[in-house]
Motif scaffolding. Structure first.
Motif, mmCIF file in Angstrom:
data_model
loop_
_atom_site.group_PDB
_atom_site.id
_atom_site.type_symbol
_atom_site.label_atom_id
_atom_site.label_comp_id
_atom_site.label_asym_id
_atom_site.label_seq_id
_atom_site.Cartn_x
_atom_site.Cartn_y
_atom_site.Cartn_z
ATOM 1 N N ILE A 280 0.831 -1.202 0.000
ATOM 2 C CA ILE A 280 0.000 0.000 0.000
ATOM 3 C C ILE A 280 0.863 1.248 0.000
ATOM 4 N N TYR A 281 1.886 1.248 0.864
ATOM 5 C CA TYR A 281 2.716 2.458 0.945
ATOM 6 C C TYR A 281 3.469 2.702 -0.339
ATOM 7 N N SER A 282 3.837 1.599 -1.031
ATOM 8 C CA SER A 282 4.633 1.798 -2.239
ATOM 9 C C SER A 282 3.784 2.340 -3.379
ATOM 10 N N LEU A 283 2.468 2.360 -3.193
ATOM 11 C CA LEU A 283 1.626 2.998 -4.214
ATOM 12 C C LEU A 283 1.794 4.509 -4.157
ATOM 13 N N LEU A 284 2.135 5.009 -2.988
ATOM 14 C CA LEU A 284 2.192 6.454 -2.815
ATOM 15 C C LEU A 284 3.564 7.020 -3.091
ATOM 16 N N LYS A 285 4.595 6.309 -2.653
ATOM 17 C CA LYS A 285 5.937 6.820 -2.948
ATOM 18 C C LYS A 285 6.919 5.674 -3.028
ATOM 19 N N ASN A 286 8.081 5.971 -3.547
ATOM 20 C CA ASN A 286 9.108 4.955 -3.674
ATOM 21 C C ASN A 286 9.662 4.635 -2.312
ATOM 22 N N ILE A 287 9.569 3.379 -1.945
ATOM 23 C CA ILE A 287 10.170 2.973 -0.691
ATOM 24 C C ILE A 287 11.474 2.303 -1.009
ATOM 25 N N LYS A 288 12.498 2.945 -0.574
ATOM 26 C CA LYS A 288 13.816 2.358 -0.869
ATOM 27 C C LYS A 288 14.075 1.252 0.132
ATOM 28 N N GLY A 289 14.851 0.311 -0.280
ATOM 29 C CA GLY A 289 15.256 -0.745 0.626
ATOM 30 C C GLY A 289 14.171 -1.760 0.859
ATOM 31 N N ASP A 290 14.099 -2.190 2.126
ATOM 32 C CA ASP A 290 13.318 -3.363 2.477
ATOM 33 C C ASP A 290 11.838 -3.039 2.654
ATOM 34 N N VAL A 291 11.141 -3.934 3.345
ATOM 35 C CA VAL A 291 9.716 -3.731 3.597
ATOM 36 C C VAL A 291 9.520 -3.052 4.949
ATOM 37 N N ILE A 292 8.293 -2.591 5.161
ATOM 38 C CA ILE A 292 7.948 -1.933 6.425
ATOM 39 C C ILE A 292 7.691 -3.003 7.474
ATOM 40 N N LYS A 293 8.270 -2.838 8.647
ATOM 41 C CA LYS A 293 8.118 -3.880 9.669
ATOM 42 C C LYS A 293 7.256 -3.444 10.844
ATOM 43 N N THR A 294 7.305 -2.138 11.186
ATOM 44 C CA THR A 294 6.490 -1.698 12.324
ATOM 45 C C THR A 294 5.079 -1.392 11.852
ATOM 46 N N ARG A 295 4.141 -1.542 12.762
ATOM 47 C CA ARG A 295 2.759 -1.289 12.388
ATOM 48 C C ARG A 295 2.541 0.197 12.157
ATOM 49 N N PRO A 296 1.797 0.530 11.103
ATOM 50 C CA PRO A 296 1.559 1.945 10.848
ATOM 51 C C PRO A 296 0.657 2.571 11.910
ATOM 52 N N PHE A 297 0.885 3.827 12.194
ATOM 53 C CA PHE A 297 0.035 4.573 13.114
ATOM 54 C C PHE A 297 -0.353 5.841 12.388
ATOM 55 N N ARG A 298 -1.609 5.959 12.028
ATOM 56 C CA ARG A 298 -2.042 7.125 11.262
ATOM 57 C C ARG A 298 -2.909 7.996 12.145
ATOM 58 N N ASN A 299 -2.655 9.270 12.094
ATOM 59 C CA ASN A 299 -3.330 10.198 12.984
ATOM 60 C C ASN A 299 -3.785 11.410 12.190
ATOM 61 N N PRO A 300 -4.795 11.252 11.326
ATOM 62 C CA PRO A 300 -5.189 12.372 10.474
ATOM 63 C C PRO A 300 -5.887 13.472 11.260
ATOM 64 N N HIS A 301 -5.700 14.684 10.800
ATOM 65 C CA HIS A 301 -6.371 15.824 11.422
ATOM 66 C C HIS A 301 -7.828 15.837 10.991
ATOM 67 N N HIS A 302 -8.689 16.499 11.771
ATOM 68 C CA HIS A 302 -10.111 16.398 11.446
ATOM 69 C C HIS A 302 -10.534 17.237 10.255
ATOM 70 N N THR A 303 -9.608 18.020 9.682
ATOM 71 C CA THR A 303 -9.964 18.789 8.486
ATOM 72 C C THR A 303 -9.777 17.954 7.225
ATOM 73 N N ILE A 304 -9.418 16.691 7.378
ATOM 74 C CA ILE A 304 -9.153 15.811 6.236
ATOM 75 C C ILE A 304 -10.408 15.681 5.356
ATOM 76 N N THR A 305 -10.173 15.518 4.066
ATOM 77 C CA THR A 305 -11.319 15.368 3.166
ATOM 78 C C THR A 305 -11.740 13.904 3.107
ATOM 79 N N SER A 306 -12.879 13.713 2.483
ATOM 80 C CA SER A 306 -13.401 12.359 2.352
ATOM 81 C C SER A 306 -12.439 11.493 1.539
ATOM 82 N N ALA A 307 -11.885 12.081 0.456
ATOM 83 C CA ALA A 307 -10.952 11.329 -0.383
ATOM 84 C C ALA A 307 -9.670 11.045 0.380
ATOM 85 N N GLY A 308 -9.272 11.980 1.215
ATOM 86 C CA GLY A 308 -8.052 11.777 1.986
ATOM 87 C C GLY A 308 -8.201 10.671 2.997
ATOM 88 N N LEU A 309 -9.401 10.550 3.559
ATOM 89 C CA LEU A 309 -9.608 9.543 4.600
ATOM 90 C C LEU A 309 -9.800 8.154 4.002
#
Lengths: 377, 527
Positions: B270-299
């Motif tokens: 999923i993350y590699s859809l958004l940007k180039n991830i160099k090196g290996d894979v992601i190992k820690t669990r993601p923690f997302r904390n969006p601000h409440h002004t986020i749009t519907s598409a953003g969420l």
């Protein structure tokens, strides 16, 4: 709807005569409704008649009310009917017409006590209101209040379904539910008690309606208990009316720091009776009302207290507490303690403490008052 | 001259095979790309031209038409530079491909730099998985994507040969000397090319998470978070400002176990859809904390060409919505379907884009507008009406999907005095949570419907747990009468109790576990 009610409605709605004028004339004519109505009909000079003849609005309003009553949406009562509460007739300005809804007859209602107070009540106020409402109504006393949020809500809620039942006096038309959050309560009261209003159906909840409504609350009652009232609370207006109408005023003390108990304390300073338990209420009612008898009369004050005491004891003996449960229960007193305190004092592990607290709540020995504040029930 | 080779387009996390067709005819020199290219694809003409010349080949001065088929979906990004350049060279006979036999077995992807080198592209993991599905043999991709591609390839059923290319020239050389390519297994190429797999650059790589032992007091909240982390239960925290809701939520990442191999692949995908991830894979669990002004598409994901939103970026991790009451009602409703289905499907132009969204939801909110409702010390300034209105917005379907609800109070003065309660550090808690995760993994190994955690099980399983358990089934009717619980509430309680039992290492749910779970389901007076 009988003919008298219809005539009064015509006079009040179509002719625009104020209810207080009508009551004055009613009193002048020695409480004879026929004469009072006639006096207004005699007033009916050609000029006046012309003025009101085409009052189409008024006429359609009366027609609507007649229709609604035919469809049993609510009912109507006039001041000369025998069902009309006698105690309400005593006040300075009783409503000539009462709209009511519910499945109780006025005749079954004997002694009433009003419980009023702030809308923004504390947990303490909630408990006090519930306590008085429940205990009094269990003794057959009807609880009257204003169906607002806060104290009013809990007074109605706790007395609903008890022996005495409850009456809600509204500050708007009988067909309007205000505040709208209380819709469920309104329906419950309609099923098990009475909702009454002096205002014509459809009247919105105007600010000025509420002091007028308060005079009916106190007017219906032998006494009014004020639970938590701020310095400018509407409950104080009710107390004021109660004094004018020669009713007893009780006030429940609170914390001196709490702004919501200022009004109650002011009343106590001015001579209101301090209400600590229901015996304080009964003492006054017994002197006021010779007919009133209550089931625990034989036992007097002490008997009553003993009763309460016994109930608590029973609870204790019924629940066979384990050692660890007892440990924690002993730490929790009437003064609230937090989870952290329980753990430090007893030395119980977190998991176990959480479990035992839930068990004690489940058995019904303790409760969580505020966030993380446990105390005995 | 006509030539054709295959490349890949991204559709969400799924892929679609794209044929790159080239036709060179005589006429006025021109270079046209058709088949709904976006700006980046169209600009590849310039890069291709420069790269071909700088690699020592000739750019044919002829009429060149390139078609990206199927022609009705929008192509985006610079990832077609490499296949276009390769096709151009093949079509102009500058490299010898025989009778098209070899290119048919290959897939090409990569962005060209002007000197003929290859730059990495996004979404490589999805592409590798897709490549093995469509039975290709060779996958040519940029060098910097190689390590990720290898990890992805490990997970696929049919091993394809991944060929890492540093430049256009290198790739053409490999194809031209096709004997080598056909004879040698791709293993050799791997060994040579693996360089930068050492330290993973993680999206949220910061090992200095908030540790649980720096949080004073809040014993119940900490226990609740431990249970929530163990069973991936959604949790709601209600408390006055300054009580520590945000701090607690941020600390949860320190007790969540690391991603398993499959999971880390999913997250990296999923993350590699958004940007180039160099090196290996992601190992820690993601923690997302969006601000409440986020749009519907953003969420929830979206855009003209849909991109994953915050809920997908929180896949296998935590989505934390702070000040939940401030989020617009529409956004809150958007969460309903993903919470149920664990994925979101966005439809654009006849194609549906699928993004996984299996996350643990943490909500934090004040109990009312002013924030102090129910506080012991400070008066609430809200009217009952305002409080009801406030909760009306929050409560309802979303609250219904939240297994755990806790109240949090502000610290009292006694909490600041040094007490004899020693709070555990995150690493100690993490061991227990890890054990619980392992138990669950074993339990749901052969389950239907992609269940991983206790929070995800359906009513059927919950019924099995409770009906086979005398102690539990005896208690439930009493609970219902005493606390007026709904059926869904009871199901939530049983799920939480199951997680508590897992933390205990107990095989069955005993009444003690169920009793503890009661602590984490407050019913709000104002609800």
């Amino acid at each position: 709807m009988n003919k008298d009610c219809k005539k009064i409605l015509e006079i009040l709605v179509e002719r625009g005569i104020s209810p207080s004028d009508f009551i004055k004339s009613f009193r002048k004519n020695n409480q004879d409704l026929f004469l009072a109505i006639k006096s207004f009909q005699d007033l009916n000079t050609l000029e006046l008649y012309e003025k009101y003849k085409n009052n189409a609005n008024g006429r359609s309003a009366t027609l609507n009310i007649e229709n609604d009553i035919l469809q049993k949406k609510y009912d109507i009562l006039n001041i000369s009917e025998s069902e009309y509460p006698d105690i309400l007739k005593e006040i300075y300005f009783p409503p000539p017409l009462l709209f009511y809804k519910g499945n109780r007859s006025f005749k079954t209602i004997k002694t009433c006590i009003g419980i009023v107070g702030t809308r923004k009540c504390s947990v303490y106020g909630r408990d006090v209101a519930s306590y008085f409402a429940r205990e009094l109504s269990m003794e057959g006393i009807t609880i009257v209040s204003g169906m607002a949020a806060g104290i009013d809500y809990f007074s109605h809620k706790s007395s609903l379904g008890q022996k005495g039942g409850t009456i809600a006096v509204m500050g708007c038309g009988i067909d309007i539910i205000y505040p709208p959050e209380n819709k469920k309560l309104y329906n419950e009261i309609v099923e098990n008690g009475l909702v009454i209003s002096e205002f014509f159906p459809g009247t919105p909840p105007l600010k000025s309606n509420f002091p007028a409504r308060n005079r009916i609350i106190s007017g219906l009652c032998k006494g009014v208990i004020v639970v938590e009232a701020g310095n400018k609370s509407g409950a104080l207006i009710t107390a004021e009316f109660a004094l004018q109408q020669n009713r007893e005023v009780f006030a429940v003390p609170g914390e001196i720091y709490n702004t919501q108990s200022r009004g109650c304390h002011k009343l106590i300073k001015n001579g209101a009776k301090l209400a600590e338990n229901i015996d304080d209420i009964f003492e006054e009612i017994l002197t006021l009302d010779k007919d009133f008898s209550y089931s625990r009369q034989t036992g007097n004050e002490n008997g009553c207290k003993q009763d309460l005491f016994l109930k608590k004891e029973n609870k204790n003996t019924h629940a066979e507490l384990g050692v660890s449960q007892k440990n924690i229960y002993n730490v929790i007193g009437k003064n609230p303690v937090s989870l952290e305190e329980i753990i430090t004092i007893t030395g119980t592990g977190l998991k176990e403490a959480l479990r035992i607290i839930a068990e004690l709540i489940f058995i019904g020995l303790i409760e969580e008052k505020n966030i993380n504040q446990y105390c005995r029930l | 001259m006509f030539f054709k080779l295959d490349s890949i387009a991204l559709l969400g996390i799924d892929c679609l095979k794209i044929s790159i067709e080239i036709h060179i005819s005589s006429g006025l020199p021109s270079f046209t790309i058709v088949g709904l290219p976006d700006k980046a694809v169209n600009e590849s003409r310039m890069r291709v031209r420069a790269a071909i010349i700088n690699s020592g080949f000739k750019f044919p001065l002829k009429r060149i038409i390139i078609n990206l088929s199927p022609a009705d979906i929008k192509k985006e990004g610079p990832c077609y530079d490499f296949p276009i350049a390769f096709a151009l060279l093949a079509a102009s006979s500058q490299i010898c491909c025989g009778n098209n036999e070899l290119p048919d077995k290959c897939l090409f992807i990569g962005e060209l730099s002007l000197d003929g080198g290859l730059n990495p592209v996004r979404g490589i993991i999805s592409m590798v998985e897709f490549a093995s599905e469509c039975r290709k043999e060779f996958f040519f991709l940029p060098e910097q994507n190689f390590s990720q591609a290898l990890i992805a390839n490990r997970g696929t059923k049919e091993d394809i040969k991944i060929i890492s290319c540093s430049s256009l020239k290198y790739a053409t050389g490999l194809i031209a000397s096709r004997q080598i390519l056909l004879q040698k297994a791709d293993e050799d190429y791997r060994v040579i090319k693996i360089k930068s797999t050492s330290n993973a650059s993680n999206i949220n790589a910061c090992s200095n998470y908030t540790d649980f032992n720096i949080i004073k007091g809040q014993l119940r909240a900490k226990r609740a978070l431990e249970i929530a982390a163990a069973g991936m239960h959604n949790i709601l925290m209600v408390g006055p400002p300054g009580a520590g809701k945000t701090l607690l939520a941020q600390a949860i990442i320190s007790i969540l176990p690391e991603l398993s191999e499959d999971e880390s692949l999913e997250v990296t995908k999923i993350y590699s859809l958004l940007k180039n991830i160099k090196g290996d894979v992601i190992k820690t669990r993601p923690f997302r904390n969006p601000h409440h002004t986020i749009t519907s598409a953003g969420l929830s994901g979206g855009g003209a060409i849909p991109k994953p939103g915050e809920i997908s970026l929180a896949h296998r991790g935590v989505l934390f919505l702070d000040e939940f009451s401030q989020f617009p009602g529409v956004l809150i409703e958007d969460l309903r379907q993903p919470l149920e289905n664990k994925e979101i499907i966005i439809v654009r132009n006849n194609y549906s884009y699928r993004f996984p969204a299996s996350f643990m939801l943490i909500l934090a909110t004040n109990p009312c507008m002013c924030g102090y409702n129910g506080d012991k010390k400070k008066d609430c300034k809200c009217s009952q009406r305002e409080v009801t209105k406030y909760w009306k917005k929050i409560s309802g379907p979303i609250i219904d999907r939240i297994d755990m609800r806790i109240n949090i109070e502000r610290l009292q003065e006694k909490d600041f005095r040094t007490s004899n309660i020693v709070s555990e550090s995150s690493s100690e808690i993490k061991i227990r949570v890890n054990a619980a995760h392992n138990i669950q993994r074993e339990r749901y190994l052969n389950s239907r419907g992609n269940i991983n955690y206790n929070s995800e099980v359906n009513a059927e399983v919950v019924n099995k747990w409770s009906s086979g358990n005398d102690g539990l089934s005896g208690m439930i009717p009493e609970m219902v009468t005493r606390f007026n619980f709904s059926a869904r509430a009871i199901a939530s309680l049983i799920k939480v109790a199951r997680t508590i039992a897992d933390l205990d290492g107990s095989k069955d749910i005993i009444p003690e576990h169920f009793m503890e779970s009661l602590n984490f389901r407050i019913e709000f007076a104002y609800e």
